[in-house]
Design an enzyme around this catalytic site. Structure first.
Site, mmCIF file in Angstrom:
data_model
loop_
_atom_site.group_PDB
_atom_site.id
_atom_site.type_symbol
_atom_site.label_atom_id
_atom_site.label_comp_id
_atom_site.label_asym_id
_atom_site.label_seq_id
_atom_site.Cartn_x
_atom_site.Cartn_y
_atom_site.Cartn_z
ATOM 1 N N LYS A 14 -8.656 19.491 12.012
ATOM 2 C CA LYS A 14 -8.059 18.221 11.607
ATOM 3 C C LYS A 14 -9.019 17.050 11.812
ATOM 4 O O LYS A 14 -8.948 16.056 11.112
ATOM 5 C CB LYS A 14 -6.784 18.011 12.420
ATOM 6 N N GLU B 256 2.413 9.747 12.695
ATOM 7 C CA GLU B 256 2.924 10.384 13.909
ATOM 8 C C GLU B 256 3.728 9.450 14.821
ATOM 9 O O GLU B 256 4.805 9.837 15.288
ATOM 10 C CB GLU B 256 1.761 11.038 14.673
ATOM 11 N N ASP C 99 4.563 19.086 12.275
ATOM 12 C CA ASP C 99 3.531 18.333 13.001
ATOM 13 C C ASP C 99 2.271 19.180 12.916
ATOM 14 O O ASP C 99 2.156 20.214 13.579
ATOM 15 C CB ASP C 99 3.960 18.130 14.460
ATOM 16 N N ASP D 285 0.372 7.927 22.283
ATOM 17 C CA ASP D 285 0.221 9.347 21.928
ATOM 18 C C ASP D 285 -1.174 9.848 22.267
ATOM 19 O O ASP D 285 -2.147 9.543 21.587
ATOM 20 C CB ASP D 285 0.496 9.522 20.420
HETATM 21 P P1 ADP Z 1 -2.316 17.433 19.248
HETATM 22 O O1 ADP Z 1 -1.277 16.465 18.826
HETATM 23 O O2 ADP Z 1 -3.682 16.827 19.295
HETATM 24 O O3 ADP Z 1 -2.280 18.719 18.534
HETATM 25 P P2 ADP Z 1 -0.743 18.087 21.601
HETATM 26 O O4 ADP Z 1 0.204 16.959 21.642
HETATM 27 O O5 ADP Z 1 -0.206 19.434 21.336
HETATM 28 O O6 ADP Z 1 -2.029 17.778 20.753
HETATM 29 O O7 ADP Z 1 -1.487 18.106 22.999
HETATM 30 C C1 ADP Z 1 -2.433 19.059 23.271
HETATM 31 C C2 ADP Z 1 -3.135 18.663 24.525
HETATM 32 O O8 ADP Z 1 -2.204 18.524 25.563
HETATM 33 C C3 ADP Z 1 -4.162 19.680 24.957
HETATM 34 O O9 ADP Z 1 -5.352 19.035 25.333
HETATM 35 C C4 ADP Z 1 -3.462 20.329 26.125
HETATM 36 O O10 ADP Z 1 -4.383 20.864 27.062
HETATM 37 C C5 ADP Z 1 -2.688 19.175 26.698
HETATM 38 N N1 ADP Z 1 -1.588 19.603 27.533
HETATM 39 C C6 ADP Z 1 -0.555 20.405 27.217
HETATM 40 N N2 ADP Z 1 0.238 20.612 28.287
HETATM 41 C C7 ADP Z 1 -0.328 19.905 29.305
HETATM 42 C C8 ADP Z 1 -0.001 19.720 30.686
HETATM 43 N N3 ADP Z 1 1.059 20.322 31.244
HETATM 44 N N4 ADP Z 1 -0.812 18.937 31.430
HETATM 45 C C9 ADP Z 1 -1.892 18.346 30.881
HETATM 46 N N5 ADP Z 1 -2.252 18.482 29.613
HETATM 47 C C10 ADP Z 1 -1.478 19.261 28.820
HETATM 48 MG MG MG Z 2 0.008 15.260 18.147
#
Ligand code: ADP
Ligand code: MG
Length: 577
Positions: A72, A149, A9, A172
């Site tokens: 990205k 995704e 991912d 998502d």
């Molecule tokens: P991406 O797919 O865009 O890489 P992710 O699915 O890893 O992103 O999500 C990242 C986002 O999730 C970030 O903005 C992060 O701050 C938020 N995030 C992660 N854990 C939490 C949480 N416990 N509460 C709120 N937001 C969260």
């Molecule tokens: Mg993601």
């Protein structure tokens, strides 16, 4: 033993990697025990090895100008990332992240791993998918599949175990992108019925809103007025407060030495955060409704709604999703790992480690070619299941034409110029009368979403093929998500323009034909008839100036009628002669 394939991912904020081991999908932890690798790369001064992940994020606070995050978002764009001169582009930055993930996997398995399935947002177009593939190749990975995704997430949630024809929505909300997709289970296969979203919406927006609020509370004169280092610290404080507030009802915020000596300290409640977050989260609603409408599914027909992306841990997000879809979402999978897990499962299927799951994906936007008059001619409509191949036959618009330009477009607008050009090429054919040439154009989209366009002169059988994977495309990422919205917004204008173009083409054929006919047979016309034709010609010319398609259409029809007798005379003469 089949060769192992990594599942990756490659996220905007965080990336993960895993593999199927002894029939089980597993995600790797790095040397620090972390499974999530922040998608950040730090380029040290003087050209040393770039730092990837948490180490790069730590350096960001100290030297924001040398750290690239959210690369990205720029995938598929040409040109350098402005922030850092050594990161020559989003592909190179992504390649550095993928190199790191490959190393994490190889260290865990104790063997070389050089094949991967990589996920991309459903909205990624051909150029963005190709750029992701190239980033993989730069990292020494053979990318055996580019997977959307939401499709990956559906696999991770085990939705294939639902009843036949079950329908599910995948919501998502990550750090930088938002996707919502509606899937259906058919004969044990996933089919994406529709997908919608916004490539510029995510947890980052919650961080910015909260950081601005904290800066205001700290009285530093607005976030823009502070140094890049301080902006980074406020953003970091906002992010950790936001994440903590997903579990706690109130959290302390501490920022020592914000202006040399003075520090800032406060207590932040979930209510305060939600007031800032609500407008951001509310922006996802319209996309959910649009995806449902495009899929032709009502909310109460959904058998499940699943949450993906770290930002779906925010309680207000869960409440909003429950409200929009009228049911409590399934949170049984770890939202920030679901996509990676799905990539691993798909990799397992492809390597033979897991059997019996097949995926079907859809085109996020329509694909077509420009036709005479500057119109978009759709060959493969939006939301068509891929792989797919479709063709169409075109002809020459002008007599004696020797080549035809095939301009490949992507988008939802009626006029070619409002869509994106994916590339163009020319095909030669045997010159002849207008409408005599036959050029077949075939679009094939493979399972990775890579498009090849074949054009063939059916008379000679000569072919030309254009591979879109390396298309010179220079579109702003943000417009990917806006395209569909714009097509709705401009539906009436677009339709009017299409009608106008059609009517204008007809006038442009008619006027010279009438002039020529008058020259040949005008001498035998009654004066009254000639005056009537003259008036009808003048009416068409006036309507051409006017811009009203209805009027022009009527003027064309009147001219057609007025010249009926003239046309009959010409036919008579031709027979005599
Ligand atoms: P991406 O797919 O865009 O890489 P992710 O699915 O890893 O992103 O999500 C990242 C986002 O999730 C970030 O903005 C992060 O701050 C938020 N995030 C992660 N854990 C939490 C949480 N416990 N509460 C709120 N937001 C969260
Ligand atoms: Mg993601």
């Amino acid at each position: 033993m089949d060769e192992r394939i990594l599942g990756i991912d490659l996220g905007t904020s965080n990336s993960l990697v895993g593999v199927v081991d002894s029939g089980f999908p597993i995600l790797f932890a790095d040397a620090d025990g972390a499974r999530l690798t922040p998608s950040a790369v730090f380029y040290p001064e003087g050209g040393g090895e770039p730092l990837v992940g948490a180490a790069a994020l730590r350096m960001r606070v100290l030297q924001p100008g040398r750290t690239v995050v959210s690369a990205k978002r720029h995938m598929g764009e040409r040109g350098a990332l402005a922030e850092c001169e050594r990161a020559s582009g989003p592909e190179q930055v992504s390649a550095a992240i993928l190199t790191r993930l490959k190393e994490v996997g190889e260290r865990a398995m104790g063997e070389n791993l050089d094949k991967a399935v990589i996920t991309v947002p459903a909205y990624f177009n051909d150029a963005q998918r190709s750029a992701t593939r190239r980033a993989g190749e730069m990292a020494g990975l053979e990318v055996v599949r580019i997977l959307s995704e939401p499709t990956a997430a559906a696999l991770a949630y085990g939705l294939d175990k639902l009843d036949e024809r079950s329908k599910v929505a995948v919501y998502d909300l990550g750090g930088g992108t938002f996707d919502v997709s509606v899937l259906e289970l058919n004969d044990g296969l996933f089919q994406v019925l529709a997908t919608d979203g916004d490539t510029r919406l995510g947890g980052d927006d919650l961080d910015s809103a909260l950081a601005a609020k904290l800066a205001e509370m700290a009285d530093v004169g607005g976030l823009e007025a502070t140094s890049p280092e301080l902006v980074a610290r406020f953003l970091e404080a906002a992010r950790s407060a936001k994440e903590a507030l997903s579990d706690a009802c109130s959290v302390p915020v501490l920022l020592p030495f914000i202006d040399g000596e003075k520090g800032f300290e406060t207590e932040l409640t979930r209510e305060e955060f939600e007031a800032l977050a609500r407008p951001v989260i509310d922006r996802t609603r319209v996309h959910c409704r649009r995806a449902l409408a495009a899929a032709g599914v009502t909310a109460d027909e959904l058998d499940a709604v699943v949450l993906v992306g770290g930002s779906t841990r925010v309680p207000l997000v869960r409440e909003t999703v429950a409200e929009v879809f009228g049911q409590v979402p399934d949170t049984s999978a770890n939202p920030d790992e679901a996509v990676a897990l799905g990539a691993v499962i798909q990799a397992g299927v492809m390597s033979g480690a897991i059997r019996d799951i097949v995926l079907l994906d859809v085109t996020p936007l329509s694909l077509g070619v420009e036709t005479f008059g500057g119109l978009m001619n759709v060959v493969i409509p939006r939301n068509t299941t891929i792989p797919v191949a479709r063709g169409e036959l075109f002809t020459n618009a002008v007599a004696g034409q020797r080549t035809m330009k095939i301009s490949v477009l992507q988008g939802e607008r009626e006029m070619a110029r409002d869509n994106w050009s994916l590339g163009e090429f020319e095909i030669d054919f045997v010159p002849g009368a207008k409408g005599s040439a036959r050029v077949g154009v075939q679009f094939s989209l493979d399972a990775d979403g890579i498009l090849s366009v074949l054009a063939r002169d059916t008379a000679t059988g000569s072919d030309r093929v254009l591979e879109i994977r390396d298309a010179a495309i220079d579109v702003d990422d943000e417009r990917v998500g806006q395209m569909v919205a714009e097509s709705v917004e401009h539906a009436f204008e677009d339709m009017n323009e299409r009608l106008w173009t059609g009517a204008k083409q007809k006038s442009e054929e008619l006027l010279p034909a009438v002039a020529q006919a008058l020259e040949l047979a005008g001498d035998v016309l009654e004066d009254a008839d000639e005056r009537q034709i003259g008036a009808a010609v003048a009416a068409v010319q006036a309507a051409l100036e006017g811009g009203d398609h209805g009027e022009l259409k009527r003027a064309n029809a009147a001219l057609d009628q007025a010249t009926e007798q003239l046309a009959a005379l010409l036919v008579e003469r031709a027979l005599e002669g």
